[in-house]
Design an enzyme around this catalytic site. Structure first.
Site: not given
Ligand code: DOR
Ligand code: ZN
Length: 412
Positions: A43, A45, A75, A127, A152, A203, A269, A273, A288
């Site tokens: 990710h 971001r 996402n 996805k 997922h 995962h 993965d 954050h 995450g």
């Molecule tokens: O823990 C997770 N964080 N699982 C996910 O499927 C999404 C991911 C995120 O985007 O932070």
């Molecule tokens: Zn993920």
């Protein structure tokens, strides 16, 4: 080894300079050269979530972690499931990516839009999230042949969110392994007549999920946190160990460790954050775990502990992801090969310290751990990106389809 335009042109014994080539290397001087690592679940971001991570910080973190190519998840904000958001996301990747990149798009059940998006050079596939399961019947009808679906796999009917911080250490009970098994079963049913699409379960958290995925004819990955961390760490660390699917009981973790031979790939993965978000109460913080800078060292430690061989690791972190993504001429050192390599020292001790992270998520559930296995160099298409703990700033990432072409052109 001599490379030209990202591809090996000759392998030299001894060293001499040749005019008109991009790079000369003696990879053996750097350490053990493995096929370039690929992380097909990150990710990065960016866009409105750039405060958590962006395409630049995330892909530099990837290079530091030994990854030569990463595949990003949709996402983001906005969610990448229409042409407009896709174009914005691709523009950012084109501009800022330090290593090679691909991305997965989100589910869109408009056939025309879906097909248009899948034609973009960086797009690796679709996805599927738990909330997309209601659209599986339509998707099974419209998805073009040859498409890669990354899933997922947690069935939405069996997962819930605790509304109390007391659930810390017990999230696995709210999102049980059965949710993974049911999701895999439903996918197999829905896509029973679509043997022309490739399904990859990402995962997986348990040996049972891995076996179910393999039985259904899918490929499957797991992540370092399901091999290293358990619900006890969730209890101890709270939000820093909150992840979806959740960390499981120690027994499940042990079983998965002993089932690594059944797994096709390791992904990180990497899910950054902000520390502020991770400081919220347990039931409010986002899930995450950021790990792209430490995943390779964690996996090398498992090699040192005898859970897998270095060869198996090269398959899990490079050769198999390359195959799943449709990359040819990968992981070889001979004329015509795509010259992306990860050079490691399997014995060098590394102390995990988030202070040294170049990711914006500067915290880690592995803080202070000492593991054996370091990244000595990350070489992207013949260009050193990260050598001896230094970013060379010489590399600029290119999209997956362009990387694929290098292999094909070289074959001609
Ligand atoms: O823990 C997770 N964080 N699982 C996910 O499927 C999404 C991911 C995120 O985007 O932070
Ligand atoms: Zn993920």
């Amino acid at each position: 080894m001599v490379t030209y335009r990202g591809v090996v042109v000759s392998v030299l014994k001894g060293f001499q300079r040749i005019e008109g080539v991009d790079a000369h290397f003696d990879l053996s001087k750097l350490g053990i050269a493995l096929p370039g690592f690929i992380d097909m679940h990150v990710h990065l971001r960016g866009l409105e979530l750039s405060y958590k991570e962006d395409e630049y910080s995330g892909t530099r973190a990837a290079a530091k972690g030994g990854f030569t190519l990463v595949v990003d998840m949709p996402n983001t904000k906005p969610f990448v499931r229409d042409l407009e958001s896709l174009r914005m996301k691709i523009e950012a990747l084109e501009r800022y990516s330090y290593v090679d990149y691909g991305l997965f798009i989100g589910v869109n059940i408009d056939q025309h839009q879906l097909e248009s998006m899948l034609r973009y050079p960086a797009v690796a596939g679709i996805k599927i999230y738990p909330e997309d399961f209601e659209h599986l019947p339509q998707l099974a009808r419209i998805v073009p042949r040859g498409t890669l679906l990354v899933v997922h796999a947690e069935h939405p009917s069996l997962i819930s969110e605790p509304d109390t911080a007391e659930a810390r250490g017990y999230r696995y009970a709210y999102r049980p392994i059965e949710a993974e098994l049911l999701a895999i079963e439903e996918l197999a049913k829905m896509f029973a007549s679509r043997s022309d699409v490739k399904i990859h379960i990402t995962h997986a958290t348990s040996r049972l999920s891995v076996i179910a995925a393999k039985k259904a004819g899918f490929t499957v990955d797991t992540c370092p946190h399901y091999l290293y961390l358990t619900c006890r760490d969730e209890e101890r660390l709270g939000c820093l160990a909150k992840v979806n699917p959740p960390l499981r009981e120690p027994e499940t973790n042990k079983e998965l460790l002993n089932a690594l031979h059944l797994v096709d790939a390791i992904t990180t993965d990497h899910a950054p954050h902000s520390l502020e978000e991770k400081s919220l109460p347990f039931n409010e913080c986002p899930s995450g775990i950021p790990s792209i800078e430490v995943a390779t060292s964690l996996m090398l430690e498992l090699v040192n502990r005898g859970f897998l061989t270095l060869t198996k690791l090269a398959y899990l972190m490079s050769m198999n992801p390359a195959k799943i993504l449709g990359l040819d001429r990968w992981g070889c050192i001979e004329p015509g090969c795509i010259a992306s390599y990860t050079v490691i020292d399997p014995r060098k001790e590394v102390r995990i310290s988030s202070e040294s992270f170049v990711s914006k998520a500067r915290y880690s559930p592995y803080e202070g751990m000492v593991v054996r296995g370091s990244i000595e160099a990350t070489i992207v298409r013949g260009i050193p990106a990260y050598v001896d703990e230094v970013f060379t700033e010489l590399v600029h990432g290119i999209p997956l389809s362009e990387v694929k072409k290098l292999g094909l052109e070289a074959e001609r």
